[in-house]
Scaffold this motif. Structure first.
Motif, mmCIF file in Angstrom:
data_model
loop_
_atom_site.group_PDB
_atom_site.id
_atom_site.type_symbol
_atom_site.label_atom_id
_atom_site.label_comp_id
_atom_site.label_asym_id
_atom_site.label_seq_id
_atom_site.Cartn_x
_atom_site.Cartn_y
_atom_site.Cartn_z
ATOM 1 N N THR A 78 -6.068 41.374 92.422
ATOM 2 C CA THR A 78 -7.247 40.981 93.195
ATOM 3 C C THR A 78 -8.065 39.938 92.445
ATOM 4 N N ALA A 128 -12.067 37.108 101.675
ATOM 5 C CA ALA A 128 -11.022 37.815 102.414
ATOM 6 C C ALA A 128 -10.012 38.448 101.462
ATOM 7 N N LEU A 130 -10.615 39.925 98.736
ATOM 8 C CA LEU A 130 -11.153 41.217 98.287
ATOM 9 C C LEU A 130 -10.770 42.320 99.265
ATOM 10 N N ASP A 131 -10.765 41.984 100.569
ATOM 11 C CA ASP A 131 -10.370 42.968 101.576
ATOM 12 C C ASP A 131 -8.852 43.107 101.641
ATOM 13 N N TYR A 132 -8.148 41.949 101.588
ATOM 14 C CA TYR A 132 -6.695 42.007 101.731
ATOM 15 C C TYR A 132 -6.053 42.766 100.574
ATOM 16 N N GLU A 133 -6.525 42.569 99.375
ATOM 17 C CA GLU A 133 -5.978 43.281 98.226
ATOM 18 C C GLU A 133 -6.536 44.692 98.133
ATOM 19 N N GLY A 134 -7.518 44.983 98.989
ATOM 20 C CA GLY A 134 -8.110 46.322 99.007
ATOM 21 C C GLY A 134 -7.600 47.128 100.193
ATOM 22 N N LYS A 135 -8.510 47.628 101.009
ATOM 23 C CA LYS A 135 -8.119 48.552 102.076
ATOM 24 C C LYS A 135 -7.789 47.885 103.397
ATOM 25 N N ARG A 136 -7.910 46.530 103.467
ATOM 26 C CA ARG A 136 -7.522 45.757 104.650
ATOM 27 C C ARG A 136 -8.173 46.277 105.925
ATOM 28 N N GLN A 137 -9.493 46.321 105.894
ATOM 29 C CA GLN A 137 -10.237 46.769 107.056
ATOM 30 C C GLN A 137 -10.310 45.693 108.144
ATOM 31 N N PHE A 138 -10.115 44.427 107.756
ATOM 32 C CA PHE A 138 -10.131 43.329 108.721
ATOM 33 C C PHE A 138 -8.698 42.853 108.936
ATOM 34 N N SER A 141 -7.610 39.228 107.453
ATOM 35 C CA SER A 141 -7.978 38.829 106.097
ATOM 36 C C SER A 141 -6.793 38.214 105.357
#
Length: 482
Positions: A78, A128, A130-138, A141
């Protein structure tokens, strides 16, 4: 406890993240038992809930002991993804801002704004990531990060391709070399994660990105190469003697002389250096009409071969600068300099000759620091430092840094300098000029052969041209008009 909804913990995905759902609806995800408890607290479950209670929690395919997430690796990836996007954003903004704010042509300004816009997309892609490497809520992303990585690959490829033309060490080179390698790693990671699956129309998306890259490359080529070459560039010079007048008290004849420099082209022009010279010519006439016999010597020295003139000498009457280094002319603008040449009534000249010469540069190619260029540095003064030269003939040095109007050139090249040298004798003086990466220092001369090649190359790159004109008038005709 019977009223507590049953929570289903899905099996870990390829990254080790386990989705949490209730009643068929995903309510969260967790990397670890502590993350799962956080999701459960949000659902109203007590903090001390037993994760092994099958009445509340159902574990699909893998039990409560299976948490394959490697936190350090995920956070490192990340950080690398975000760092590359942020560094690319900063570089694109730094490169694009000077062109967007100060370029002289519309195409060059558009190139600058395109780089700034690309930098803004890089900033969004960093968020984006940060979200993609994380929980992918969007959902999209990953697509945004993919766009950011593709922009980095395209722009760093342009930087490297431009750098390879000269292969000069610059402060920016490690940055775009590192970012080029980073973009390959980022694309490999994104494609490995099959990020395109979340894109509604992946073929149209790929086509749009390819067209955007082609547009950026074409716009760069147009603004850096074609447009600064296609626009007409003309600087017109004129010199004209006027009606002479006698001095009522002294034995002088006053001859008016008008010089004019006009930009008759379509682009603004810098006048890097200029000079005017006024000569008086004395001819020795040939009684046997043998003046043309020595035509080879005459042409070698730049003089005229005349049938009735066996030999001619010319003497400098007046010399100087028209305006001096570092002024400019907009299209249609002209500068006029009027002088009065004083010659004795008993003068032995048969002709007066005036010459005007300038060296002009296209302003749509580069921007010169005129405050630097207009300063004169005498070689005979020790306080001038690197411009001082005790062993040289006396000369004046002008030097100013020049920036190309396409900032991509500036970040892939060493700095360039305009150098003007004035030198002369009691009889005449002349100038020489150069655009090169050599910063004037009489104590450290570069390889002259390589320097000449660079001067020729840079003069062509910045659109430097020399112009001159001359006019003659008969002294007998002047005397007759008094």
């Amino acid at each position: 406890m019977e009223k507590t909804p049953r929570v289903i913990v899905e099996p870990p995905d390829s990254r080790g993240l386990r989705a949490v759902s209730v009643g068929g609806t995903t309510v969260g995800s967790a990397w670890s038992p502590s993350g799962l408890r956080k999701v459960l607290r949000q659902l109203g479950c007590p903090e001390s809930i037993d994760l092994e209670d099958r009445r509340v929690i159902v574990w699909r395919e893998a039990g409560s002991e299976v948490w394959p997430d490697r936190t350090w690796r995920r956070r490192t990836a990340t950080a690398l993804m975000m760092a590359g996007l942020i560094l690319s954003m900063v570089l694109l903004t730094v490169v694009g801002r000077p062109d967007a704010m100060g370029a002289l042509t519309f195409a060059q300004r558009m190139t600058g704004f395109l780089f700034i816009l690309s930098g803004a997309v890089q900033g969004l892609a960093a968020l984006a990531a940060l979200d993609y490497e994380g929980k992918r809520q969007f959902r999209y992303s990953g697509a945004v990060v993919l766009v950011g990585a593709l922009i980095a690959l395209i722009t760093e490829s342009i930087f490297l391709f431009t750098w390879l033309e000269e292969r000069e060490p610059t402060l920016y080179f490690p940055a775009y070399l590192l970012l080029f390698a980073w973009s390959l790693w980022a694309l490999w990671r994104l494609l490995k994660g099959q990020v395109w699956r979340a894109i509604p129309h992946p073929k149209k998306f790929a086509t749009g990105v390819a067209l955007s890259g082609l547009l950026a490359s074409t716009n760069f080529a147009y603004s850096a190469v074609y447009q600064p070459t296609s626009a007409p560039f003309y600087v017109t010079l004129t010199a004209k003697f006027g009606t002479p007048h006698t001095d009522p008290t002294r034995p002088f004849i006053h001859v008016p002389l008008t010089f004019r420099v006009e930009n008759t082209g379509k682009v603004p022009a810098y006048l890097l250096v200029d000079k005017y010279l006024v000569y008086g010519r004395s001819a020795e006439y040939s009684k046997d009409d043998e003046g043309l016999k020595d035509w080879k010597t005459a042409l070698e020295s730049g003089k005229d071969a005349e049938l009735h003139v066996a030999r001619s000498d010319r003497k400098t009457i007046s010399a100087g600068q028209f305006e001096g280094p570092g002024y400019w002319l907009n299209p249609g603008e002209g500068h006029v300099k009027e002088k009065v040449i004083q010659i004795p009534r008993s003068v032995g000249y048969d002709l007066l000759e005036a010459t005007l010469a300038v060296v002009a540069m296209r302003m749509d190619r580069g921007k010169i620091d005129l405050r630097q260029l207009q300063l004169a540095h005498p070689s005979w003064q020790k306080k001038e430092g690197r411009f001082h030269c005790a062993e040289c003939i006396d000369m004046l040095t002008h030097e100013g840094e020049i920036r190309h109007n396409n900032n991509i050139i500036n970040v892939t090249r060493k700095p360039r300098y305009v150098t003007v040298l004035w030198q002369g004798t009691r009889e005449e003086f002349d100038y020489s000029y150069a655009i090169s990466s050599y910063k004037m220092d009489f104590a450290k001369f570069p390889d002259l052969k390589e320097l000449r090649r660079e001067i020729e190359r840079e003069s062509d790159r910045y659109g430097v041209e020399s112009r001159s004109t001359s006019t003659r008038v008969s002294v007998a005709a002047l005397m007759a008009s008094l």
